[in-house]
Motif scaffolding. Structure first.
Motif, PDB file in Angstrom:
ATOM      1  N   ILE A   1      -4.005  -5.190 -10.302  1.00  0.00           N
ATOM      2  CA  ILE A   1      -4.263  -5.184 -11.362  1.00  0.00           C
ATOM      3  C   ILE A   1      -3.346  -6.165 -12.231  1.00  0.00           C
ATOM      4  N   PHE A   2      -1.862  -6.176 -11.213  1.00  0.00           N
ATOM      5  CA  PHE A   2      -1.011  -6.500 -12.421  1.00  0.00           C
ATOM      6  C   PHE A   2      -0.001  -7.454 -11.213  1.00  0.00           C
ATOM      7  N   GLY A   3      -0.931  -8.411 -10.287  1.00  0.00           N
ATOM      8  CA  GLY A   3      -0.321  -9.600  -9.705  1.00  0.00           C
ATOM      9  C   GLY A   3       0.291  -9.861  -9.337  1.00  0.00           C
ATOM     10  N   GLY A   4       0.380  -8.546  -8.299  1.00  0.00           N
ATOM     11  CA  GLY A   4       1.231  -8.047  -7.103  1.00  0.00           C
ATOM     12  C   GLY A   4       0.002  -8.521  -5.997  1.00  0.00           C
ATOM     13  N   THR A   5       1.275  -8.888  -4.724  1.00  0.00           N
ATOM     14  CA  THR A   5       0.476  -8.524  -3.259  1.00  0.00           C
ATOM     15  C   THR A   5      -0.199  -7.561  -3.315  1.00  0.00           C
ATOM     16  N   PRO A   6      -1.142  -7.232  -3.178  1.00  0.00           N
ATOM     17  CA  PRO A   6      -1.340  -5.793  -2.554  1.00  0.00           C
ATOM     18  C   PRO A   6      -1.241  -5.215  -1.546  1.00  0.00           C
ATOM     19  N   ILE A   7      -0.936  -5.878  -0.334  1.00  0.00           N
ATOM     20  CA  ILE A   7      -0.263  -5.308   0.928  1.00  0.00           C
ATOM     21  C   ILE A   7       1.153  -5.285   0.879  1.00  0.00           C
ATOM     22  N   LEU A   8       1.586  -5.625  -0.236  1.00  0.00           N
ATOM     23  CA  LEU A   8       3.058  -5.003  -0.286  1.00  0.00           C
ATOM     24  C   LEU A   8       2.206  -3.554  -1.049  1.00  0.00           C
ATOM     25  N   GLY A   9       1.377  -3.210  -1.715  1.00  0.00           N
ATOM     26  CA  GLY A   9       1.152  -2.641  -2.482  1.00  0.00           C
ATOM     27  C   GLY A   9       0.808  -1.268  -1.616  1.00  0.00           C
ATOM     28  N   ILE A  10      -0.086  -0.730  -0.372  1.00  0.00           N
ATOM     29  CA  ILE A  10      -0.642  -0.624   0.187  1.00  0.00           C
ATOM     30  C   ILE A  10       0.663   0.137   1.157  1.00  0.00           C
ATOM     31  N   VAL A  11       1.541  -0.946   1.582  1.00  0.00           N
ATOM     32  CA  VAL A  11       2.410  -0.514   2.264  1.00  0.00           C
ATOM     33  C   VAL A  11       3.816   0.030   1.492  1.00  0.00           C
ATOM     34  N   LEU A  12       4.150  -0.510   0.229  1.00  0.00           N
ATOM     35  CA  LEU A  12       4.560   1.295  -0.881  1.00  0.00           C
ATOM     36  C   LEU A  12       4.238   1.840  -1.259  1.00  0.00           C
TER      37      LEU A  12
ATOM     38  N   ILE B   1       3.264  -0.516 -11.075  1.00  0.00           N
ATOM     39  CA  ILE B   1       3.741  -1.738 -11.706  1.00  0.00           C
ATOM     40  C   ILE B   1       5.237  -2.399 -12.126  1.00  0.00           C
ATOM     41  N   LEU B   2       5.716  -1.229 -12.101  1.00  0.00           N
ATOM     42  CA  LEU B   2       7.255  -1.650 -11.609  1.00  0.00           C
ATOM     43  C   LEU B   2       7.582  -3.321 -10.144  1.00  0.00           C
ATOM     44  N   GLY B   3       6.901  -2.383  -9.106  1.00  0.00           N
ATOM     45  CA  GLY B   3       6.535  -2.897  -7.699  1.00  0.00           C
ATOM     46  C   GLY B   3       6.293  -4.521  -7.772  1.00  0.00           C
ATOM     47  N   SER B   4       4.551  -4.291  -8.593  1.00  0.00           N
ATOM     48  CA  SER B   4       4.756  -5.577  -8.594  1.00  0.00           C
ATOM     49  C   SER B   4       5.522  -6.754  -9.510  1.00  0.00           C
ATOM     50  N   LYS B   5       6.143  -6.372 -10.621  1.00  0.00           N
ATOM     51  CA  LYS B   5       6.792  -7.504 -11.714  1.00  0.00           C
ATOM     52  C   LYS B   5       7.949  -7.331 -10.380  1.00  0.00           C
ATOM     53  N   ILE B   6       8.233  -6.440  -9.970  1.00  0.00           N
ATOM     54  CA  ILE B   6       9.919  -7.274  -9.061  1.00  0.00           C
ATOM     55  C   ILE B   6       9.448  -8.361  -8.389  1.00  0.00           C
ATOM     56  N   GLU B   7       7.974  -7.854  -7.337  1.00  0.00           N
ATOM     57  CA  GLU B   7       7.881  -9.377  -6.805  1.00  0.00           C
ATOM     58  C   GLU B   7       6.773 -10.049  -7.538  1.00  0.00           C
TER      59      GLU B   7
ATOM     60  N   LEU C   1       8.647 -16.571   1.897  1.00  0.00           N
ATOM     61  CA  LEU C   1       7.896 -15.432   2.944  1.00  0.00           C
ATOM     62  C   LEU C   1       8.952 -14.647   2.833  1.00  0.00           C
ATOM     63  N   ILE C   2      10.522 -14.724   3.544  1.00  0.00           N
ATOM     64  CA  ILE C   2      11.336 -13.740   3.972  1.00  0.00           C
ATOM     65  C   ILE C   2      11.453 -13.174   3.050  1.00  0.00           C
ATOM     66  N   LEU C   3      12.828 -13.433   2.172  1.00  0.00           N
ATOM     67  CA  LEU C   3      13.051 -12.589   0.947  1.00  0.00           C
ATOM     68  C   LEU C   3      12.173 -11.956  -0.150  1.00  0.00           C
ATOM     69  N   THR C   4      11.218 -12.041  -0.871  1.00  0.00           N
ATOM     70  CA  THR C   4      10.431 -11.857  -1.544  1.00  0.00           C
ATOM     71  C   THR C   4      10.258 -10.412  -0.786  1.00  0.00           C
ATOM     72  N   PRO C   5       9.491 -10.213   0.086  1.00  0.00           N
ATOM     73  CA  PRO C   5       8.511  -8.807   0.507  1.00  0.00           C
ATOM     74  C   PRO C   5       9.872  -7.869   0.543  1.00  0.00           C
ATOM     75  N   PHE C   6      10.592  -8.496   1.237  1.00  0.00           N
ATOM     76  CA  PHE C   6      11.888  -7.203   2.243  1.00  0.00           C
ATOM     77  C   PHE C   6      12.814  -7.099   0.717  1.00  0.00           C
ATOM     78  N   LEU C   7      12.728  -7.249  -0.483  1.00  0.00           N
ATOM     79  CA  LEU C   7      13.438  -7.235  -2.058  1.00  0.00           C
ATOM     80  C   LEU C   7      12.799  -6.364  -2.570  1.00  0.00           C
ATOM     81  N   THR C   8      11.278  -6.553  -2.343  1.00  0.00           N
ATOM     82  CA  THR C   8      10.135  -6.010  -3.005  1.00  0.00           C
ATOM     83  C   THR C   8      10.426  -4.594  -2.762  1.00  0.00           C
ATOM     84  N   LEU C   9      10.229  -4.730  -1.385  1.00  0.00           N
ATOM     85  CA  LEU C   9       9.532  -2.674  -0.017  1.00  0.00           C
ATOM     86  C   LEU C   9      10.897  -2.737  -0.500  1.00  0.00           C
ATOM     87  N   LEU C  10      11.882  -3.171  -0.562  1.00  0.00           N
ATOM     88  CA  LEU C  10      13.562  -2.426  -0.645  1.00  0.00           C
ATOM     89  C   LEU C  10      13.887  -1.679  -2.610  1.00  0.00           C
TER      90      LEU C  10
END
Length: 462
Positions: A177-188, A234-240, A253-262
């Motif tokens: 809903i907030f514009g992030g990558t859904p698979i990152l949301g699942i993993v988080l 919400i915060l995770g999607s905004k960070i991404e 491809l390398i840094l965005t998922p890494f930093l978003t999840l961390l």
């Protein structure tokens, strides 16, 4: 009139293609955001065949069509406009003024996609309860001890999985809903219920201890929790989104998922989780306090006034409360009381349908009454009772009486999102006769009051 003709007429009467900013739909309503409200011919829309009413809510013009039909009309409506306007984008949502109702609508958008899974889980719970009851097993000469352990394990997978990984579902939907990558949301979300963390249920039962960081931050898993995952999403999607605008494409491809999840997990475990888990528990305790007021007062209040939540567009907040209740102890205490309000609407509308001398009124009221018994009340509320006023008041009284009895009997559902006749599947245990009784009372009171003092047979819709 076929579905395409209905779509064409609606488009013309809302001001044409150039006046439509975006369109979507829910279970019963076509939801249109227009550029100029004054261009809408509301009476013309409501006189279209099969349209049961319309109203403005949360900045949307909502046309009530009913379940099934709304999907078909929406499919015909989309080709008539620019397809890019079929949904409200996150950018347009942010640019619009954020109001309380708009915030609630966004909140609802997060939880609505999760509900079908929880409905299925509730049905599995109800069926499991039915097939493991001693009285039911006795009919075929069995006892609970005769049920194979493997069968119980199989049913446990069906009933426990959705709630065990509930934060993953919430975080996925929030990212979407907030514009992030859904698979990152699942993993988080999955990280919030990692097997490495102490299980929240075991900590609550004091069979496990939370991890303690820096001497005072207690960290546990968040099985069954909703609010921490929602805020994290919400915060995770905004960070991404922040990172994607600033990190070079070659490194994205390398840094965005890494930093978003961390960053997301660090905030979730050490700040968001500890704070919002306590907020969530506080909200639940407040609602349970209301429902547990002595002499059924809580049920009377919610059964009477809960129907107003839908009118003001804030009923989606109940999804959060019901999901949280089910996640915490496996029971939904709002469902039986809220169901009485829905059935009371059916009683009031049926009285109107039977007493009215207007063919137009009967055409709207009879299907709306049936819809309300199946748990869909928008056609009844916005198409009949609210427009006539008195029948709505009678339905509030009927819902209050039914809610009072549901509270006295301490009814509780095994799932959510099913009310009325389908809702019986959530009470396939010793509660079923009482569930039927309280709803018959709600229906009868509402029908009787509407028939006697709530409606004049020659009264027309306003």
């Amino acid at each position: 009139m076929n579905n395409k003709d209905i779509a064409i007429q609606i488009l013309e009467l809302v001001g044409g293609n150039e006046n439509v900013q975006s369109v979507t739909h829910c279970a019963t309503r076509l939801r249109i955001i227009v550029n100029d409200k004054d261009k809408i011919d509301i009476k013309g829309v409501e006189n279209i065949d099969k349209v049961k009413g319309s109203f403005f809510n949360s900045g949307q013009y909502q046309v009530i069509l009913g379940t099934g039909l709304v999907n078909k009309v929406y499919d015909e409506f989309i080709p008539l406009i620019d397809g890019s306007r079929r949904n409200i984008s996150e950018d347009s949502t942010v640019k619009q003024k954020i109001t309380f109702q708009r915030a609630i609508r966004i909140f609802g958008d997060v939880f609505v996609p999760i509900i079908p899974v929880l409905v299925a889980t509730g049905l599995f719970m109800g069926l499991r309860g039915l097939f493991t009851q001693e009285a039911v097993l006795g009919v075929i000469g069995l006892t609970p001890d005769d049920i194979p352990q493997q069968f119980l394990m199989f049913t446990q997978i069906l009933t426990d999985t959705a709630f065990a990984f509930l934060p993953a579902l919430v975080a996925w939907s929030t990212f979407r809903i907030f514009g992030g990558t859904p698979i990152l949301g699942i993993v988080l979300g999955l990280m919030l219920v990692s097997s490495v963390l102490p299980n929240a249920y075991e900590v609550g039962q004091q069979t496990a201890k939370p991890l303690v960081f820096l001497g005072f931050i207690k960290v546990v898993g968040y099985q069954g929790s909703v609010l921490p995952a929602f805020v994290t999403g919400i915060l995770g999607s905004k960070i991404e989104l922040f990172l994607r605008k600033r990190i070079p494409d070659s490194l994205d491809l390398i840094l965005t998922p890494f930093l978003t999840l961390l960053t997301g997990l660090t905030l979730a475990l050490f700040i968001i989780g500890p704070i919002f888990h306590e907020v969530e528990i506080g909200v639940l305790h407040g609602v349970e306090f209301l429902l547990n007021l002595p002499l059924g007062i809580g049920g009377l209040i919610y059964g009477s006034f809960g129907q107003l939540l839908g009118i003001f567009g804030i009923h989606h907040v109940l999804n959060f409360l019901e999901i949280s209740m089910l996640g915490q102890d496996g029971w939904n205490y709002l469902n039986p009381i809220g169901t009485c309000g829905n059935i009371a609407q059916a009683g009031a509308v049926l009285a109107v349908a039977m007493k009215s001398t207007s063919p137009k009124m009967k055409q709207i009221a009879y299907p709306s009454a049936l819809s309300a018994t199946l748990g869909i009340t928008e056609p009844a509320v916005f198409g009949v009772t609210l427009r006539l006023v008195k029948p709505f008041i009678m339905s509030m009284i009927g819902g209050g009486v039914g809610g009072f009895l549901a509270s006295i009997f301490k009814l509780r559902a095994s799932g959510m999102a099913l009310t009325g006749i389908p809702g019986t599947l959530l009470y396939l245990n010793e509660q079923l006769p009482l569930y039927i009784l309280v709803n018959l009372v709600a229906f009868g009171v509402s029908f009787g009051l509407t028939w006697t003092i709530g409606y004049q047979k020659n009264q027309e819709l306003g």
